[in-house]
Write a protein that holds these residues in place. Sequence first.
Motif, PDB file in Angstrom:
ATOM      1  N   GLU A 194       0.786  -1.185   0.011  1.00  0.00           N
ATOM      2  CA  GLU A 194      -0.220   0.108   0.038  1.00  0.00           C
ATOM      3  C   GLU A 194       0.811   1.246  -0.062  1.00  0.00           C
ATOM      4  O   GLU A 194       1.552   1.548   0.827  1.00  0.00           O
ATOM      5  N   THR A 195       0.642   2.213  -0.968  1.00  0.00           N
ATOM      6  CA  THR A 195       1.484   3.345  -1.271  1.00  0.00           C
ATOM      7  C   THR A 195       0.592   4.522  -0.734  1.00  0.00           C
ATOM      8  O   THR A 195      -0.522   4.581  -0.982  1.00  0.00           O
ATOM      9  N   VAL A 196       1.317   5.381  -0.003  1.00  0.00           N
ATOM     10  CA  VAL A 196       0.580   6.645   0.610  1.00  0.00           C
ATOM     11  C   VAL A 196       1.417   8.000   0.411  1.00  0.00           C
ATOM     12  O   VAL A 196       2.637   7.975   0.579  1.00  0.00           O
ATOM     13  N   LEU A 197       0.778   8.948  -0.006  1.00  0.00           N
ATOM     14  CA  LEU A 197       1.293  10.408  -0.166  1.00  0.00           C
ATOM     15  C   LEU A 197       0.682  11.027   1.140  1.00  0.00           C
ATOM     16  O   LEU A 197      -0.518  11.342   1.238  1.00  0.00           O
ATOM     17  N   TYR A 198       1.360  11.706   1.790  1.00  0.00           N
ATOM     18  CA  TYR A 198       0.960  12.384   3.061  1.00  0.00           C
ATOM     19  C   TYR A 198       1.282  13.679   2.850  1.00  0.00           C
ATOM     20  O   TYR A 198       2.518  14.126   2.668  1.00  0.00           O
ATOM     21  N   LEU A 199       0.122  14.643   2.653  1.00  0.00           N
ATOM     22  CA  LEU A 199       0.623  15.871   2.684  1.00  0.00           C
ATOM     23  C   LEU A 199       0.234  16.680   3.996  1.00  0.00           C
ATOM     24  O   LEU A 199      -0.702  16.804   4.488  1.00  0.00           O
ATOM     25  N   GLY A 200       1.396  17.574   4.416  1.00  0.00           N
ATOM     26  CA  GLY A 200       1.208  18.127   5.900  1.00  0.00           C
ATOM     27  C   GLY A 200       1.875  17.222   6.703  1.00  0.00           C
ATOM     28  O   GLY A 200       1.235  17.152   8.072  1.00  0.00           O
ATOM     29  N   ALA A 201       3.013  16.645   6.541  1.00  0.00           N
ATOM     30  CA  ALA A 201       3.592  15.661   7.593  1.00  0.00           C
ATOM     31  C   ALA A 201       3.955  16.169   9.090  1.00  0.00           C
ATOM     32  O   ALA A 201       4.038  15.421   9.959  1.00  0.00           O
ATOM     33  N   ALA A 202       4.335  17.476   8.824  1.00  0.00           N
ATOM     34  CA  ALA A 202       4.777  18.261  10.214  1.00  0.00           C
ATOM     35  C   ALA A 202       6.003  17.356  10.638  1.00  0.00           C
ATOM     36  O   ALA A 202       6.891  16.815  10.122  1.00  0.00           O
ATOM     37  N   SER A 203       6.188  17.235  12.171  1.00  0.00           N
ATOM     38  CA  SER A 203       7.205  16.485  12.700  1.00  0.00           C
ATOM     39  C   SER A 203       7.040  15.019  12.757  1.00  0.00           C
ATOM     40  O   SER A 203       8.034  14.409  13.084  1.00  0.00           O
ATOM     41  N   GLY A 204       5.953  14.469  12.251  1.00  0.00           N
ATOM     42  CA  GLY A 204       5.609  13.030  12.082  1.00  0.00           C
ATOM     43  C   GLY A 204       4.879  12.252  12.912  1.00  0.00           C
ATOM     44  O   GLY A 204       4.859  10.968  12.876  1.00  0.00           O
ATOM     45  N   THR A 205       4.189  12.947  13.643  1.00  0.00           N
ATOM     46  CA  THR A 205       2.996  12.224  14.567  1.00  0.00           C
ATOM     47  C   THR A 205       2.097  11.287  13.965  1.00  0.00           C
ATOM     48  O   THR A 205       2.267  10.156  14.296  1.00  0.00           O
ATOM     49  N   THR A 206       1.447  11.598  12.709  1.00  0.00           N
ATOM     50  CA  THR A 206       0.564  10.692  12.253  1.00  0.00           C
ATOM     51  C   THR A 206       1.242   9.867  11.298  1.00  0.00           C
ATOM     52  O   THR A 206       1.004   8.895  10.825  1.00  0.00           O
ATOM     53  N   VAL A 207       2.108  10.576  10.417  1.00  0.00           N
ATOM     54  CA  VAL A 207       2.665   9.804   9.226  1.00  0.00           C
ATOM     55  C   VAL A 207       3.349   8.575   9.755  1.00  0.00           C
ATOM     56  O   VAL A 207       3.673   7.576   9.085  1.00  0.00           O
ATOM     57  N   SER A 208       4.055   8.816  11.061  1.00  0.00           N
ATOM     58  CA  SER A 208       4.977   7.852  11.433  1.00  0.00           C
ATOM     59  C   SER A 208       4.165   6.606  11.575  1.00  0.00           C
ATOM     60  O   SER A 208       4.350   5.316  11.442  1.00  0.00           O
ATOM     61  N   HIS A 209       2.844   6.641  12.090  1.00  0.00           N
ATOM     62  CA  HIS A 209       1.841   5.553  12.254  1.00  0.00           C
ATOM     63  C   HIS A 209       1.472   5.060  10.919  1.00  0.00           C
ATOM     64  O   HIS A 209       1.253   3.724  10.712  1.00  0.00           O
ATOM     65  N   VAL A 210       1.685   5.787   9.994  1.00  0.00           N
ATOM     66  CA  VAL A 210       1.034   5.548   8.658  1.00  0.00           C
ATOM     67  C   VAL A 210       2.080   4.635   8.259  1.00  0.00           C
ATOM     68  O   VAL A 210       1.928   3.328   7.602  1.00  0.00           O
ATOM     69  N   ALA A 211       3.371   4.924   8.325  1.00  0.00           N
ATOM     70  CA  ALA A 211       4.502   4.239   7.875  1.00  0.00           C
ATOM     71  C   ALA A 211       4.714   3.016   8.565  1.00  0.00           C
ATOM     72  O   ALA A 211       5.314   1.814   8.086  1.00  0.00           O
ATOM     73  N   ASP A 212       4.085   2.874   9.609  1.00  0.00           N
ATOM     74  CA  ASP A 212       4.311   1.626  10.628  1.00  0.00           C
ATOM     75  C   ASP A 212       3.431   0.426   9.941  1.00  0.00           C
ATOM     76  O   ASP A 212       3.930  -0.477   9.905  1.00  0.00           O
TER      77      ASP A 212
END
Length: 215
Positions: free
Chosen positions: A64-82
């Motif tokens: 599954e590939t994801v483009l995350y817009l507005g990643a900031a310091s990584g709070t949510t996108v880190s969970h997505v990458a997990d």
Amino acid sequence: MSDDLPAGVERHTFEGTDRLATRGDPVYGEPTDGDWRAWNPTRSKLGAMLELEMETGLEGGDEETVLYLGAASGTTVSHVADFAGPTYAVEFAARPARDLLETAASRPRLFPLLADARKPATYAHVVESNVDAIVQDVATRGQARVALENRRFLDDDGRLLLAVKARSEDVTRDPEDVFADVRAELEAEYEILEARRLEQYHADHLGIVARPQPR
């Protein structure tokens, strides 16, 4: 609570409370349970959408590939990458981008990009086409326009998961009017599948799940 969660997202008990969790290194001081870390919905719009049982269409897994817009310091996108595969994290501000780089150090599937989500041409040479999901949490005017401009990356069967912040569009207007305008603008390129206020976790925010209109 629904069990319809992406693979790699589970419910665990942290400090006596049942919460969403992903497996990975902690990022923002969240509680942990072995390899699992709590996903705080009050700090994550996508986490709030999952807690509210919105049908995000996320499946999880290495493909599954994801483009995350507005990643900031990584709070949510880190969970997505997990729980997902290649995850492209776009952040414009240099200071949070430095924290994002640290977050990515232990996540080989997380690719930080110092770029402006309003200018997708600047990262089009990096982000693969036909991503499975775009997750957008960009606090700026023109949030619908950002989603429209980044439509080029999304697979025809993909999903847009958008958190609309009314106060970033116009602090003087009623949030419901702002949300109506954003939805109307999105419909030029997207079919809105679900829209729900995130008020339980985030004031004056609307969560939207949409899929691209056929071209």
